[in-house]
Motif scaffolding. Structure first.
Motif, mmCIF file in Angstrom:
data_model
loop_
_atom_site.group_PDB
_atom_site.id
_atom_site.type_symbol
_atom_site.label_atom_id
_atom_site.label_comp_id
_atom_site.label_asym_id
_atom_site.label_seq_id
_atom_site.Cartn_x
_atom_site.Cartn_y
_atom_site.Cartn_z
ATOM 1 N N GLY A 53 0.779 -1.158 0.099
ATOM 2 C CA GLY A 53 -0.047 -0.036 -0.082
ATOM 3 C C GLY A 53 0.933 1.211 0.008
ATOM 4 N N GLU A 54 2.051 1.258 0.727
ATOM 5 C CA GLU A 54 2.774 2.450 0.649
ATOM 6 C C GLU A 54 3.447 2.473 -0.384
ATOM 7 O OE1 GLU A 54 5.613 1.740 3.782
ATOM 8 O OE2 GLU A 54 3.938 1.792 5.562
ATOM 9 N N LEU A 55 3.845 1.431 -1.065
ATOM 10 C CA LEU A 55 4.592 1.577 -2.421
ATOM 11 C C LEU A 55 3.787 2.045 -3.536
ATOM 12 C CD1 LEU A 55 6.782 -1.676 -2.286
ATOM 13 C CD2 LEU A 55 7.651 0.731 -2.078
ATOM 14 N N TYR A 56 2.495 1.507 -3.278
ATOM 15 C CA TYR A 56 1.398 1.882 -4.393
ATOM 16 C C TYR A 56 1.004 3.602 -4.155
ATOM 17 C CZ TYR A 56 -2.944 2.835 -6.582
ATOM 18 O OH TYR A 56 -4.086 3.318 -7.440
ATOM 19 N N SER A 57 1.058 4.067 -2.949
ATOM 20 C CA SER A 57 0.797 5.384 -2.621
ATOM 21 C C SER A 57 1.976 6.289 -3.197
ATOM 22 C CB SER A 57 0.600 5.783 -1.145
ATOM 23 O OG SER A 57 -0.380 5.053 -0.612
ATOM 24 N N GLN A 58 3.173 5.808 -3.053
ATOM 25 C CA GLN A 58 4.375 6.546 -3.485
ATOM 26 C C GLN A 58 4.435 6.529 -5.152
ATOM 27 O OE1 GLN A 58 7.681 4.542 -1.881
ATOM 28 N NE2 GLN A 58 7.467 5.406 0.316
ATOM 29 N N ALA A 59 3.981 5.660 -5.833
ATOM 30 C CA ALA A 59 3.856 5.308 -7.263
ATOM 31 C C ALA A 59 2.937 6.489 -7.470
ATOM 32 C CB ALA A 59 3.779 3.954 -7.729
ATOM 33 N N ALA A 60 1.812 6.570 -7.027
ATOM 34 C CA ALA A 60 0.748 7.281 -7.651
ATOM 35 C C ALA A 60 1.189 8.879 -7.480
ATOM 36 C CB ALA A 60 -0.788 6.948 -6.804
ATOM 37 N N SER A 61 1.750 8.926 -6.290
ATOM 38 C CA SER A 61 2.240 10.452 -6.096
ATOM 39 C C SER A 61 3.242 10.896 -7.070
ATOM 40 C CB SER A 61 2.812 10.588 -4.570
ATOM 41 O OG SER A 61 3.386 11.866 -4.393
ATOM 42 N N LYS A 62 4.158 9.922 -7.345
ATOM 43 C CA LYS A 62 5.165 10.303 -8.366
ATOM 44 C C LYS A 62 4.570 10.433 -9.816
ATOM 45 C CE LYS A 62 9.219 9.575 -6.216
ATOM 46 N NZ LYS A 62 10.321 10.722 -6.577
ATOM 47 N N ALA A 63 3.559 9.619 -10.057
ATOM 48 C CA ALA A 63 2.992 9.490 -11.384
ATOM 49 C C ALA A 63 2.198 11.005 -11.434
ATOM 50 C CB ALA A 63 2.183 8.380 -11.596
ATOM 51 N N SER A 64 1.587 11.441 -10.400
ATOM 52 C CA SER A 64 0.798 12.468 -10.389
ATOM 53 C C SER A 64 1.635 13.715 -10.679
ATOM 54 C CB SER A 64 0.052 12.802 -9.158
ATOM 55 O OG SER A 64 -0.554 14.100 -9.080
ATOM 56 N N ASP A 65 2.838 13.729 -9.831
ATOM 57 C CA ASP A 65 4.145 14.896 -10.081
ATOM 58 C C ASP A 65 4.380 14.778 -11.721
ATOM 59 O OD1 ASP A 65 3.643 15.363 -7.564
ATOM 60 O OD2 ASP A 65 5.608 14.347 -7.025
ATOM 61 N N VAL A 66 4.695 13.771 -12.329
ATOM 62 C CA VAL A 66 5.148 13.713 -13.619
ATOM 63 C C VAL A 66 4.282 14.285 -14.392
ATOM 64 C CG1 VAL A 66 5.942 11.963 -15.392
ATOM 65 C CG2 VAL A 66 7.012 11.865 -13.184
ATOM 66 N N SER A 107 1.694 16.400 -13.856
ATOM 67 C CA SER A 107 1.623 17.920 -13.622
ATOM 68 C C SER A 107 2.653 18.425 -14.296
ATOM 69 C CB SER A 107 1.701 18.333 -12.251
ATOM 70 O OG SER A 107 0.527 17.484 -11.539
ATOM 71 N N GLN A 108 4.050 18.001 -14.279
ATOM 72 C CA GLN A 108 5.104 18.541 -14.981
ATOM 73 C C GLN A 108 4.827 18.536 -16.341
ATOM 74 O OE1 GLN A 108 8.507 16.704 -13.459
ATOM 75 N NE2 GLN A 108 8.496 17.624 -11.304
ATOM 76 N N ALA A 109 4.519 17.384 -17.116
ATOM 77 C CA ALA A 109 4.424 17.311 -18.399
ATOM 78 C C ALA A 109 3.135 18.168 -18.926
ATOM 79 C CB ALA A 109 4.061 15.621 -18.636
ATOM 80 N N LYS A 156 4.473 21.783 -19.109
ATOM 81 C CA LYS A 156 5.693 21.800 -20.362
ATOM 82 C C LYS A 156 4.638 21.907 -21.553
ATOM 83 C CE LYS A 156 9.763 21.179 -18.104
ATOM 84 N NZ LYS A 156 10.591 22.197 -17.995
ATOM 85 N N VAL A 157 3.794 21.019 -21.708
ATOM 86 C CA VAL A 157 2.791 20.945 -22.857
ATOM 87 C C VAL A 157 2.245 22.569 -23.078
ATOM 88 C CG1 VAL A 157 0.885 20.118 -23.950
ATOM 89 C CG2 VAL A 157 2.560 18.506 -22.987
ATOM 90 N N SER A 158 1.814 22.943 -21.824
ATOM 91 C CA SER A 158 1.145 24.202 -21.866
ATOM 92 C C SER A 158 2.037 25.316 -22.394
ATOM 93 C CB SER A 158 0.559 24.719 -20.443
ATOM 94 O OG SER A 158 -0.143 25.906 -20.347
ATOM 95 N N ASP A 159 3.219 25.027 -21.862
ATOM 96 C CA ASP A 159 4.229 26.127 -22.212
ATOM 97 C C ASP A 159 4.675 26.176 -23.578
ATOM 98 O OD1 ASP A 159 4.511 26.965 -19.689
ATOM 99 O OD2 ASP A 159 6.373 26.002 -19.129
ATOM 100 N N VAL A 160 4.547 24.916 -23.991
ATOM 101 C CA VAL A 160 4.911 24.926 -25.499
ATOM 102 C C VAL A 160 4.049 25.334 -26.518
ATOM 103 C CG1 VAL A 160 5.544 23.003 -27.316
ATOM 104 C CG2 VAL A 160 6.855 22.833 -25.272
ATOM 105 N N ALA A 161 2.628 24.966 -26.075
ATOM 106 C CA ALA A 161 1.642 25.496 -26.887
ATOM 107 C C ALA A 161 1.484 27.153 -26.812
ATOM 108 C CB ALA A 161 0.197 24.796 -25.951
ATOM 109 N N GLN A 162 1.621 27.727 -25.702
ATOM 110 C CA GLN A 162 1.836 28.990 -25.700
ATOM 111 C C GLN A 162 2.827 29.732 -26.600
ATOM 112 O OE1 GLN A 162 2.206 30.033 -21.430
ATOM 113 N NE2 GLN A 162 0.028 30.217 -21.150
ATOM 114 N N THR A 163 4.110 29.045 -26.552
ATOM 115 C CA THR A 163 5.165 29.464 -27.258
ATOM 116 C C THR A 163 4.805 29.418 -28.823
ATOM 117 O OG1 THR A 163 6.750 28.814 -25.882
ATOM 118 C CG2 THR A 163 7.702 29.110 -28.052
#
Length: 149
Positions: A75-88, A90-92, A95-102
């Motif tokens: 359960g802990e590992l799943y939570s950590q993986a879900a958090s990392k996936a959410s962070d990635v 968000s970052q993506a 980046k896509v929003s920045d590229v679209a604006q450019t």
């Protein structure tokens, strides 16, 4: 982790079986009457069964503990993986929003440049057309020359 427990339980099982066989052989070779021997065999069998039940109960409790700790860790590992996936994600998205604006800004600049070039081309065409029409009128107009008197 699981391999060590299997190894311990296997050894414990062999120990109990070996102890039971040893007790039976000892009773068979002991100088006792048939009734005493049967009673001793029954007692040894009951003791072996009781000991096996205790061991099985202990192993069951241990297995339950291992299951719970493993489940919690998963359960802990799943939570950590879900958090990392959410962070990635968000970052993506950022980046896509920045590229679209450019891309929009670049397209807007290019559009204004192309529009300015089209306007300049239209003006040049119109100017040349006007010059051509004027020169055609001048050449087509009758020429009056003065006669010398």
């Amino acid at each position: 982790m699981g391999n060590d427990n299997d190894n311990i339980s296997t050894r414990l099982t062999y120990l109990l079986i070996g102890g039971g066989i040893g007790a039976v052989i000892a009773l068979l070779f002991a100088p006792k009457s048939g009734q005493e021997l049967r009673g001793d065999l029954a007692d040894a069998t009951r003791k072996g069964i009781d000991k096996s039940r205790e061991t099985a109960q202990q192993l069951g409790e241990r297995a339950g503990e291992y299951y719970e700790s493993t489940r919690e860790r998963a359960g802990e590992l799943y939570s950590q993986a879900a958090s990392k996936a959410s962070d990635v994600y968000s970052q993506a998205s950022e980046k896509v929003s920045d590229v679209a604006q450019t891309a929009r800004a670049t397209a807007a600049r290019q559009t204004s440049t192309v529009a300015a070039a089209l306007d300049a081309g239209k003006k040049a065409y119109q100017e040349e057309k006007r010059k051509t029409e004027l020169s055609g009128r001048i050449e087509a107009a009758p020429q009056y020359t003065e006669k010398p008197n």
